[in-house]
Design an enzyme around this catalytic site. Structure first.
Site, PDB file in Angstrom:
ATOM      1  N   PRO A  28       0.788  -1.235   0.000  1.00 37.88           N
ATOM      2  CG  PRO A  28       0.109  -0.841   2.216  1.00 37.88           C
ATOM      3  CD  PRO A  28       0.861  -1.824   1.370  1.00 37.88           C
ATOM      4  N   GLY A  29       2.138   1.182  -0.124  1.00 37.84           N
ATOM      5  CA  GLY A  29       2.936   2.381  -0.314  1.00 37.84           C
ATOM      6  C   GLY A  29       3.754   2.838   0.875  1.00 37.84           C
ATOM      7  N   GLY A  30       3.784   2.068   1.947  1.00 39.28           N
ATOM      8  CA  GLY A  30       4.555   2.483   3.114  1.00 39.28           C
ATOM      9  C   GLY A  30       6.034   2.641   2.813  1.00 39.28           C
ATOM     10  CE  LYS A  31       8.859  -2.994   3.425  1.00 38.46           C
ATOM     11  NZ  LYS A  31       7.444  -3.358   3.641  1.00 38.46           N
ATOM     12  CG  ASP A  56       0.745  -3.680  -6.128  1.00 37.44           C
ATOM     13  OD1 ASP A  56       1.578  -3.900  -5.228  1.00 37.44           O
ATOM     14  OD2 ASP A  56      -0.314  -4.332  -6.246  1.00 37.44           O
ATOM     15  CG  ASP A  58       2.751  -9.925 -13.048  1.00 39.91           C
ATOM     16  OD1 ASP A  58       3.748  -9.835 -12.300  1.00 39.91           O
ATOM     17  OD2 ASP A  58       2.160 -10.998 -13.258  1.00 39.91           O
ATOM     18  CG  ASP A 105       7.793  -5.636   0.772  1.00 43.42           C
ATOM     19  OD1 ASP A 105       8.118  -6.702   1.321  1.00 43.42           O
ATOM     20  OD2 ASP A 105       6.993  -4.836   1.283  1.00 43.42           O
ATOM     21  CB  CYS A 144       6.512  -9.376   6.141  1.00 42.97           C
ATOM     22  SG  CYS A 144       5.111  -9.681   5.068  1.00 42.97           S
TER      23      CYS A 144
END
Length: 473
Positions: A292-295, A312, A338, A357, A410
């Site tokens: 969702p764009g945190g990094k 994405d 993709d 990620d 993660c």
């Protein structure tokens, strides 16, 4: 994987202990917003949500469907029930099995889920016994299962009579004692032979709420002072330079300057990615699985003068990247594509930095997403590792000589960490992994990994790869 959800952090239950919890969690529902009789429908909704998860739906998706019709107090109560039952599911199911003479013949899964909801209230939330039983019996009627109301009543009252003996008889097998599926227990024992039990316990603890201070707008010390001035207790991370841990979770609306982009919600482990990439002004940077764009936004906060492409495959999730960019007043090119199909989106200009990620099991964020325990299967792991390897192989040609690619998952499983990198390096002679130094986590053969709960961080794996220059390769 998504960054920390503030709503997840609100969950105040502690489902890791077999014995009953203290009364602290129940106090949340006493008084004005906490009359156990008041949140009508929440027990029935929780049973439906647990059942949906066991049938393959995500917890976040189910809560998003059910919560909008409830007021804020009921939303929190529904969330506490849903998260708590899913964290403690194996123990609750075992108890339900002991209390039932035989499995219900009709709507069995939903009835079992409702009984688990009732047991969780009595064991962990410590709600008044009569009220918790009555409301759970009423939930059977709300679910149009009138025939089961007497059954639910009898089961819960039997537990109250026999709770001491039943709790003492809970099996000591790791899968039940730590409320994890057997295959995952086995894999964690193999990958973490010294720490597996600590790790399983950490998975059942709700994660704290971490903030990321926008260092392009103010310093961490300045924002800590703002929090203190408003009566919000918090402390700085010892590892992530812009991370702040709140003593108690809060709605983002209560955070000073959140709407103006002074701060974001993101786990401290996820905040390590930006500094590891070490971007310089003018560089071309790819965030290959950006939502969702945190990094993405953290990288840009550290160095706004980048040519950033946020990619994405999910157009709807990419919209969240754009929302975060707008709130933080940052600029990047976003593209729904993709990453594996490079020919569809790459213009041939190499990137100086790539963040991969990669999609993974999410085994490092189970404490924030307890449904992962029940949605994942052992057979998923080889498929996910193959997907990660394919992404690495596809993206490597887009990296410039002397460029750096940060591989992140993660996940706490070696199959989604060192094993992927070992295989990649064996077939790419122009790639070398850099040693990641730091006091966080522990070194592996090819990177560093963080055990879930270490220094209150999520579980993560990082590996930094450098492409050798033509004159060196």
């Amino acid at each position: 994987m998504p960054a920390l959800h503030a709503t997840d952090a609100i969950c105040m239950t502690n489902a890791s202990r077999p014995a009953r919890a203290t009364g602290k969690a129940a106090s949340k529902y006493k008084g004005r917003g906490g009359n156990p009789r008041r949140p009508r429908g929440t027990r029935a909704l929780a049973a439906r949500i647990v059942t949906a998860v066991l049938q393959g739906r995500s917890l976040d998706a189910e809560l998003a469907l059910q919560q909008p019709s409830l007021n804020e107090d009921d939303q929190r109560f529904l969330q506490a029930l849903s998260y708590g039952v899913l964290r403690d599911l194996r123990r609750l199911q075992w108890l339900a099995g002991q209390l039932l003479d035989k499995p219900p013949s009709k709507s069995g899964q939903l009835i079992e889920a409702l009984i688990c909801v009732g047991l969780f209230q009595l064991r962990e939330l410590r709600l008044p016994e009569r009220a918790a039983v009555h409301s759970t019996v009423q939930a059977a009627r709300e679910l149009k299962l009138d025939w089961a109301a007497n059954l639910v009543n009898a089961v819960l009252r039997r537990y109250l009579r026999e709770s001491e003996a039943l709790d003492a008889a809970i099996p000591t097998s790791p899968a039940i004692r730590h409320a994890h599926p057997g295959w995952l227990v086995d894999q964690i024992q193999q990958d973490w032979p010294q720490d597996w039990e600590t790790l399983l316990e950490a998975n059942n603890q709700p994660g704290p709420m971490w903030l990321r201070v926008n260092q392009s707008r103010n310093s961490r010390d300045e924002y800590l002072a703002q929090l203190q001035a408003t009566g919000i207790q918090a402390s700085a991370s010892m590892h992530a330079p812009h991370a702040i841990r709140l003593d108690k979770p809060l709605p983002v609306s209560a955070l000073p300057g959140f709407a103006d982009g002074l701060v974001s919600v993101q786990d401290a482990a996820a905040q390590l990615a930006g500094p590891l990439l070490d971007c310089a002004a003018g560089q071309r940077v790819l965030d290959a699985c950006a939502a969702p764009g945190g990094k993405t936004t953290h990288i840009l906060e550290l160095q706004p003068e980048l040519h950033m492409l946020a990619l994405d495959a999910d157009a709807q999730r990419l919209a969240r990247v754009e929302e975060n960019l707008t709130r933080l007043q940052l600029e990047a090119t976003t593209l729904a594509a993709d990453a594996n199909n490079v020919e569809d989106w790459w213009n041939g200009e190499p990137f100086d930095r790539i963040l991969l990620d990669a999609p993974c099991s999410g085994s490092g964020v189970i404490r924030r997403h307890p449904d992962i325990k029940w949605l994942r299967r052992a057979s998923d792991i080889p498929a996910l590792a193959a997907r990660q390897a394919a992404l690495l192989k596809a993206l490597w040609p887009t990296l410039a000589p002397a460029g750096k690619l940060l591989f992140a998952t993660c996940s706490i499983l070696q199959a989604e960490g060192d094993a992927v990198i070992q295989s990649f390096l064996a077939t790419h002679q122009d790639a070398q992994n850099e040693s990641l130094r730091g006091r966080w986590g522990e070194a592996t053969n090819y990177g560093r990994r963080i055990r879930s709960g270490d220094d209150d961080m999520d579980g993560f794996f990082y590996c930094l790869l450098t492409k050798r220059s033509d004159d060196v390769a």
